[in-house]
Design a protein around this motif. Sequence first.
Motif, PDB file in Angstrom:
ATOM      1  N   UNK A  25       3.867  28.356  -1.692  1.00  0.00           N
ATOM      2  CA  UNK A  25       4.912  28.908  -0.838  1.00  0.00           C
ATOM      3  C   UNK A  25       4.243  29.527   0.377  1.00  0.00           C
ATOM      4  N   UNK A  26       4.559  29.004   1.555  1.00  0.00           N
ATOM      5  CA  UNK A  26       3.861  29.382   2.782  1.00  0.00           C
ATOM      6  C   UNK A  26       4.471  30.594   3.471  1.00  0.00           C
ATOM      7  N   UNK A  27       5.792  30.738   3.375  1.00  0.00           N
ATOM      8  CA  UNK A  27       6.468  31.850   4.054  1.00  0.00           C
ATOM      9  C   UNK A  27       7.683  32.266   3.237  1.00  0.00           C
ATOM     10  N   UNK A  28       7.912  33.583   3.136  1.00  0.00           N
ATOM     11  CA  UNK A  28       9.074  34.122   2.430  1.00  0.00           C
ATOM     12  C   UNK A  28       9.837  35.053   3.373  1.00  0.00           C
ATOM     13  N   UNK A  29      11.110  34.757   3.574  1.00  0.00           N
ATOM     14  CA  UNK A  29      11.940  35.582   4.442  1.00  0.00           C
ATOM     15  C   UNK A  29      13.169  36.034   3.665  1.00  0.00           C
ATOM     16  N   UNK A  52      14.460  31.896  11.737  1.00  0.00           N
ATOM     17  CA  UNK A  52      14.361  30.441  11.735  1.00  0.00           C
ATOM     18  C   UNK A  52      13.060  29.987  12.400  1.00  0.00           C
ATOM     19  N   UNK A  53      12.704  30.617  13.492  1.00  0.00           N
ATOM     20  CA  UNK A  53      11.463  30.271  14.181  1.00  0.00           C
ATOM     21  C   UNK A  53      10.241  30.560  13.308  1.00  0.00           C
ATOM     22  N   UNK A  54      10.275  31.668  12.603  1.00  0.00           N
ATOM     23  CA  UNK A  54       9.154  32.051  11.745  1.00  0.00           C
ATOM     24  C   UNK A  54       8.979  31.088  10.582  1.00  0.00           C
ATOM     25  N   UNK A  55      10.090  30.693   9.979  1.00  0.00           N
ATOM     26  CA  UNK A  55       9.992  29.800   8.829  1.00  0.00           C
ATOM     27  C   UNK A  55       9.560  28.399   9.264  1.00  0.00           C
ATOM     28  N   UNK A  56       9.977  27.995  10.460  1.00  0.00           N
ATOM     29  CA  UNK A  56       9.559  26.678  10.967  1.00  0.00           C
ATOM     30  C   UNK A  56       8.077  26.666  11.312  1.00  0.00           C
ATOM     31  N   UNK A  96      21.763  27.748  13.531  1.00  0.00           N
ATOM     32  CA  UNK A  96      20.618  28.148  14.352  1.00  0.00           C
ATOM     33  C   UNK A  96      19.462  27.176  14.181  1.00  0.00           C
ATOM     34  N   UNK A  97      19.233  26.758  12.940  1.00  0.00           N
ATOM     35  CA  UNK A  97      18.160  25.788  12.670  1.00  0.00           C
ATOM     36  C   UNK A  97      18.429  24.467  13.383  1.00  0.00           C
ATOM     37  N   UNK A 154      15.309  22.204  13.918  1.00  0.00           N
ATOM     38  CA  UNK A 154      14.591  22.360  12.648  1.00  0.00           C
ATOM     39  C   UNK A 154      15.388  21.821  11.464  1.00  0.00           C
ATOM     40  N   UNK A 155      16.693  21.764  11.596  1.00  0.00           N
ATOM     41  CA  UNK A 155      17.526  21.360  10.461  1.00  0.00           C
ATOM     42  C   UNK A 155      17.284  19.912  10.055  1.00  0.00           C
ATOM     43  N   UNK A 156      17.027  19.059  11.024  1.00  0.00           N
ATOM     44  CA  UNK A 156      16.841  17.641  10.726  1.00  0.00           C
ATOM     45  C   UNK A 156      15.372  17.246  10.591  1.00  0.00           C
ATOM     46  N   UNK A 157      14.472  18.050  11.134  1.00  0.00           N
ATOM     47  CA  UNK A 157      13.049  17.679  11.104  1.00  0.00           C
ATOM     48  C   UNK A 157      12.350  18.123   9.820  1.00  0.00           C
ATOM     49  N   UNK A 158      12.923  19.121   9.120  1.00  0.00           N
ATOM     50  CA  UNK A 158      12.364  19.616   7.859  1.00  0.00           C
ATOM     51  C   UNK A 158      13.457  19.550   6.792  1.00  0.00           C
ATOM     52  N   UNK A 159      13.181  18.963   5.621  1.00  0.00           N
ATOM     53  CA  UNK A 159      14.191  18.931   4.559  1.00  0.00           C
ATOM     54  C   UNK A 159      14.546  20.341   4.074  1.00  0.00           C
ATOM     55  N   UNK A 160      15.809  20.522   3.726  1.00  0.00           N
ATOM     56  CA  UNK A 160      16.284  21.789   3.181  1.00  0.00           C
ATOM     57  C   UNK A 160      16.896  21.543   1.798  1.00  0.00           C
ATOM     58  N   UNK A 161      16.698  22.470   0.876  1.00  0.00           N
ATOM     59  CA  UNK A 161      17.389  22.472  -0.406  1.00  0.00           C
ATOM     60  C   UNK A 161      18.117  23.802  -0.527  1.00  0.00           C
ATOM     61  N   UNK A 162      19.422  23.734  -0.810  1.00  0.00           N
ATOM     62  CA  UNK A 162      20.278  24.912  -0.774  1.00  0.00           C
ATOM     63  C   UNK A 162      20.713  25.334  -2.178  1.00  0.00           C
ATOM     64  N   UNK A 163      20.962  26.629  -2.334  1.00  0.00           N
ATOM     65  CA  UNK A 163      21.457  27.149  -3.608  1.00  0.00           C
ATOM     66  C   UNK A 163      22.952  26.897  -3.745  1.00  0.00           C
ATOM     67  N   UNK A 164      23.473  27.145  -4.942  1.00  0.00           N
ATOM     68  CA  UNK A 164      24.896  26.913  -5.203  1.00  0.00           C
ATOM     69  C   UNK A 164      25.781  27.881  -4.443  1.00  0.00           C
ATOM     70  N   UNK A 165      25.197  28.986  -3.942  1.00  0.00           N
ATOM     71  CA  UNK A 165      25.964  29.924  -3.148  1.00  0.00           C
ATOM     72  C   UNK A 165      26.491  29.333  -1.851  1.00  0.00           C
ATOM     73  N   UNK A 166      25.972  28.179  -1.482  1.00  0.00           N
ATOM     74  CA  UNK A 166      26.411  27.504  -0.255  1.00  0.00           C
ATOM     75  C   UNK A 166      27.317  26.300  -0.535  1.00  0.00           C
ATOM     76  N   UNK A 167      27.593  26.037  -1.792  1.00  0.00           N
ATOM     77  CA  UNK A 167      28.402  24.869  -2.145  1.00  0.00           C
ATOM     78  C   UNK A 167      29.891  25.175  -1.970  1.00  0.00           C
TER      79      UNK A 167
END
Length: 395
Positions: free
Chosen positions: A183-187, A200-204, A226-227, A232-245
């Motif tokens: 894990x490279x960065x935790x926000x 978003x800039x920091x995590x990217x 914002x991503x 950043x939204x399309x250039x890096x894959x994202x996996x989301x929790x169920x809280x966003x479903x």
Amino acid sequence: MEQKEDSEVAAAEGAIKIGVLQSLTGDLGSYGGPMSDAIKLAAKEINANGGLLGKQVVLLVEDDQTNNVAAVDAVNKLVKVDRVAAIVGATGSGQSMSVIDIITKSGVLQISSSNTGTDFTNYPDDDLYFRTASSDSLQGAAMAKLAQTRGYKTASTIVINNPYGVGFEDVFIQAFEADSGRVLEKIRYDPSQTVFDSEVEKIAASNPEFIMMVSYPETGSLILRTAYQKGILKSIPWLLSEGLQADNLASLVGNDTSGNYIAAGLEGLAPDLAAGGAAYDAFREKYLAEYGREPGIYCSNSYDALAVVALAIEQGKNATGRSISDNIPLVANPPGEEVSDLGEALRLIREGQDINYQGTSGDIAFDENGDVSGSFIIWTVAENGSIVQGEKVAV
């Protein structure tokens, strides 16, 4: 002792009063309404089958606004003024953690259908807290397993800074790193935050192979938008929790210049809605007939939460928190005749038979901590903005 007597007074006033604490507005507003409707559906079915202890069930619904202060105010009313026997809620782990002491130390039972925070498992609640949703100790590990099956070796995380986000993140990191992931960065962001450019800039900048996000629809959609704006939204894959479903996630995130949903193609992990099998199918038909729409995530868990409380009241012939707590395992766990129909379950109890209520949300046999097991699936945002259920993820 005094609070127990107060709860008994509540049951003697001509109705069994059950509190419902849900997020009807705020960051979790997309979930609280449909979940409350599922609870109301269970109450309607209970009352159509003779009520409880010969009395009708009355639901007292409060909106915690996805806000800890509002949750405390609502619970104080439910416990001290309304004198409810039990409270179904809250929607969010953060709100539940802010009120669990008020509820349980008053001798009132609390049962949540959507709290997944890991802190509840060993919380000193005097056995007065239960949940029909599985802990993030399972879901966080399932997210790590999904990442590993995708071949990801590095990740960065952005999570809401509350018991849900932090607990999920901790479990995910432990499981991911145990299998050689890094894990490279935790926000961790403030739930009241509305601007996320620097996060978003920091995590990217950490340049991970994927980003794991634990969030809720309103703040999460702002992060995703914002991503997108920063490429950043399309250039890096994202996996989301169920809280966003949420059914409205795509509309919250917005459209691109061509009118397409920005969130289309995003994936996440969530409990398997079909885990209840035939029992879920029957619940879904009832929900559709009552409300004219599909039940969403945690709706079946919400139905089950009131169901087990009701069955425990009927089994124990008493509508107090302690009696409900003592009798929940007797009606929801083996042994006993397996039954998924709520009316049939009430009838069997009245005939003196032991039952093992089969949840519409899946296996709701409670362990010594009031927790249940769970199974998980991948969900995807389709091109039309709808949520599509996908394949199962082994834990």
